[in-house]
Write a protein that holds these residues in place. Structure first.
Motif, PDB file in Angstrom:
ATOM      1  N   CYS A  68     -33.439  13.896  45.991  1.00 20.02           N
ATOM      2  CA  CYS A  68     -32.213  14.238  45.245  1.00 20.02           C
ATOM      3  C   CYS A  68     -31.321  15.203  46.054  1.00 20.02           C
ATOM      4  CB  CYS A  68     -32.276  14.795  43.803  1.00 20.02           C
ATOM      5  SG  CYS A  68     -31.223  15.391  42.915  1.00 20.02           S
ATOM      6  N   ARG A  95     -27.538   3.400  45.419  1.00 20.70           N
ATOM      7  CA  ARG A  95     -26.451   3.666  44.567  1.00 20.70           C
ATOM      8  C   ARG A  95     -26.934   3.566  42.854  1.00 20.70           C
ATOM      9  NH1 ARG A  95     -23.423  -1.942  44.836  1.00 20.70           N
ATOM     10  NH2 ARG A  95     -24.892  -2.506  46.371  1.00 20.70           N
ATOM     11  N   TYR A 110     -26.652  11.857  37.069  1.00 20.38           N
ATOM     12  CA  TYR A 110     -26.128  12.397  38.331  1.00 20.38           C
ATOM     13  C   TYR A 110     -26.734  11.332  39.295  1.00 20.38           C
ATOM     14  CZ  TYR A 110     -25.869  16.168  41.832  1.00 20.38           C
ATOM     15  OH  TYR A 110     -25.514  16.824  42.950  1.00 20.38           O
ATOM     16  N   LYS A 111     -26.058  10.973  40.293  1.00 15.94           N
ATOM     17  CA  LYS A 111     -26.371   9.610  40.997  1.00 15.94           C
ATOM     18  C   LYS A 111     -26.382  10.336  42.669  1.00 15.94           C
ATOM     19  CE  LYS A 111     -24.451   6.244  38.338  1.00 15.94           C
ATOM     20  NZ  LYS A 111     -23.486   4.816  38.347  1.00 15.94           N
ATOM     21  N   ARG A 112     -26.469  11.735  42.763  1.00 11.40           N
ATOM     22  CA  ARG A 112     -26.586  11.850  44.607  1.00 11.40           C
ATOM     23  C   ARG A 112     -27.979  11.773  44.950  1.00 11.40           C
ATOM     24  NH1 ARG A 112     -23.984  17.021  45.877  1.00 11.40           N
ATOM     25  NH2 ARG A 112     -24.061  16.024  47.729  1.00 11.40           N
ATOM     26  N   SER A 113     -28.407  10.677  45.555  1.00 12.54           N
ATOM     27  CA  SER A 113     -29.517  10.655  46.449  1.00 12.54           C
ATOM     28  C   SER A 113     -29.530  10.179  47.586  1.00 12.54           C
ATOM     29  CB  SER A 113     -30.606   9.685  45.323  1.00 12.54           C
ATOM     30  OG  SER A 113     -29.809   8.386  45.339  1.00 12.54           O
ATOM     31  N   HIS A 114     -30.690  10.506  48.245  1.00 14.44           N
ATOM     32  CA  HIS A 114     -30.874   9.829  49.624  1.00 14.44           C
ATOM     33  C   HIS A 114     -32.316   9.017  49.928  1.00 14.44           C
ATOM     34  CE1 HIS A 114     -30.079   9.935  53.915  1.00 14.44           C
ATOM     35  NE2 HIS A 114     -31.036  10.364  53.971  1.00 14.44           N
TER      36      HIS A 114
END
Length: 138
Positions: A68, A95, A110-114
């Protein structure tokens, strides 16, 4: 007047060729997943192209490690529970990843992931999260 059946003549060689094909496919899937892991850990991406779900499962990689970008936590996702076709590339999952903790704090998904790496086991005390090469950089 009996002749040998095709099964008795060709059966063993056909079964051996099928077993060799299964072993070669498994080795190719494992090498593709290892190459993707090294690219993700060494260069932090790009995630495309990535192996398919079926290839990762066939190679023995049952989990996908995700980081995250909001709270910097590492989590694993079991690939065998993902409801997507086996031919779907792994990078398409990025995504849809949502951090539960960050979503609860912000009160929206909250969609910010790597995507970090494919793993054979979950993150635990004996098997800690992966670190970037040549050292952890945020």
């Amino acid at each position: 007047m009996g002749t040998k059946s095709r099964e008795s003549i060709y059966g063993a060689s056909i079964r051996a060729a099928a077993q060799d094909a299964v072993r070669a496919r498994k080795a190719a899937d494992r090498l593709a997943c290892e190459a993707w892991n090294k690219r993700m850990l060494g260069f932090q991406g790009p995630a495309q192209p990535s192996p398919a779900f079926g290839d990762a499962l066939n190679a023995g990689y049952l989990y996908l490690e995700v980081k995250c970008l909001g709270c910097k936590t590492h989590q694993t996702v079991a690939l065998n529970t993902v409801r997507r076709p086996k031919a779907t590339p792994i990078h398409e999952l990025e995504r849809y990843m949502r951090c539960r903790d960050c979503s609860q704090v912000r009160r929206y998904p909250y969609k910010r992931s790597h995507l970090v790496t494919l793993r054979p086991t979950k993150i635990s005390a004996n098997d800690p999260p992966s670190t970037w090469w040549p050292g952890e950089r945020d």
